[in-house]
Design a protein around this motif. Structure first.
Motif, PDB file in Angstrom:
ATOM      1  N   VAL A 180      49.349  74.720  51.881  1.00 55.30           N
ATOM      2  CA  VAL A 180      47.995  74.890  51.472  1.00 55.30           C
ATOM      3  C   VAL A 180      47.561  76.036  50.820  1.00 55.30           C
ATOM      4  N   ASN A 181      47.731  77.460  51.296  1.00 54.23           N
ATOM      5  CA  ASN A 181      48.087  78.744  50.912  1.00 54.23           C
ATOM      6  C   ASN A 181      48.260  78.727  49.429  1.00 54.23           C
ATOM      7  N   ARG A 182      49.587  77.895  49.157  1.00 55.01           N
ATOM      8  CA  ARG A 182      49.748  78.479  47.774  1.00 55.01           C
ATOM      9  C   ARG A 182      48.650  77.659  47.345  1.00 55.01           C
TER      10      ARG A 182
ATOM     11  N   LYS B 144      45.409  76.981  47.294  1.00 56.36           N
ATOM     12  CA  LYS B 144      44.620  77.505  47.528  1.00 56.36           C
ATOM     13  C   LYS B 144      44.722  79.038  46.164  1.00 56.36           C
ATOM     14  N   MET B 145      45.875  80.130  46.204  1.00 56.08           N
ATOM     15  CA  MET B 145      46.084  80.907  45.756  1.00 56.08           C
ATOM     16  C   MET B 145      45.957  80.175  44.408  1.00 56.08           C
TER      17      MET B 145
ATOM     18  N   ARG C 247      41.988  79.612  43.577  1.00 59.52           N
ATOM     19  CA  ARG C 247      41.523  80.664  42.758  1.00 59.52           C
ATOM     20  C   ARG C 247      42.183  81.906  40.985  1.00 59.52           C
TER      21      ARG C 247
ATOM     22  N   GLU D 201      51.092  74.920  56.252  1.00 59.75           N
ATOM     23  CA  GLU D 201      50.104  75.460  55.520  1.00 59.75           C
ATOM     24  C   GLU D 201      50.265  76.921  54.741  1.00 59.75           C
ATOM     25  N   GLY D 202      51.316  77.009  54.504  1.00 60.86           N
ATOM     26  CA  GLY D 202      52.291  77.301  53.612  1.00 60.86           C
ATOM     27  C   GLY D 202      52.230  76.418  51.597  1.00 60.86           C
TER      28      GLY D 202
END
Length: 217
Positions: free
Chosen positions: A190-192, A194-195, A198, A187-188
């Motif tokens: 994946v969040n990176r 996505k960041m 963006r 999950e970490g």
């Protein structure tokens, strides 16, 4: 208007002296609850509907209109003592979700006051902390007992619904609360990603995104 009415109005020194007549000071069903309304108004409850609901639970047989009229005529505009501002719902939520040992002393004391004035909130806090203990100490074997206790809390419908949802995939939830493995690393990443996407303002085609990810590994 009659002459006597005109004379009474002309001699009045305050607005209250103008509102006298056959309908004033007449006994009503609200008289027994006026002291309660006055006290709660002084304590900061200035919502007429809320006041009506409270005295209705105590046996007041009439509708909302009488309470609204009394509040508008007798209480509205009265000075109220300035007291400490009550904590927000977000602050209380943060206190409940934080481990008691990690709470500052001031927050711990405020939470104690809030819980003392709300038995339903006290029961909710106990369930939340019990669940947090299962999560942090991997005590998944306690989950069925916790679900049964939460579903029995009729005064906490949101908690009961949460417990009901846990039962839909009970084995997976128990495994998550028992086994030491988790998907936190995945999950970490994946969040990176996505960041980074963006940050590129929609220009994240696969090749460019791949270069950014490899560059900042």
């Amino acid at each position: 208007m009659t002459l006597n009415t005109i004379l009474r109005f002309s001699r009045a020194t305050t607005p209250e002296e103008m509102f006298t007549g056959q309908w004033q000071d007449r006994p009503t069903r609200l008289d027994a609850y006026k002291s309660y309304l006055d006290q709660h108004w002084q304590e900061g409850c200035t919502n007429a509907w809320k006041l009506w609901e409270e005295i209705k639970e105590q046996g007041y047989p009439r509708g909302y209109a009488g309470v609204r009229a009394y509040v508008s005529r007798n209480l509205r505009g009265k000075p109220r003592p300035v007291g400490p501002r009550p904590p927000s719902a977000r602050a209380v939520t943060r206190w409940v979700l934080t481990h008691p040992d990690a709470l500052p002393e001031c927050d711990r004391m405020q939470l104690k006051v809030v819980l003392a004035n709300g038995p339903d909130l006290t029961a909710l806090a106990e369930h939340v902390r019990s669940f947090a203990c299962m999560v942090t100490e991997l005590q998944g074997e306690r989950l069925p007992e916790w679900i049964e206790s939460a579903r029995a809390a009729a005064d906490l419908p949101s908690l009961s619904r949460f417990a009901q949802h846990l039962e839909r995939d009970l084995d997976a939830v128990i495994a998550g609360l028992t086994l030491p493995w988790n998907s936190g690393v995945v999950e970490g990443h994946v969040n990176r990603i996505k960041m980074l996407k963006r940050q590129m303002f929609g220009r994240a085609v696969f090749e460019l995104l791949r270069k950014r990810v490899l560059l900042y590994r």
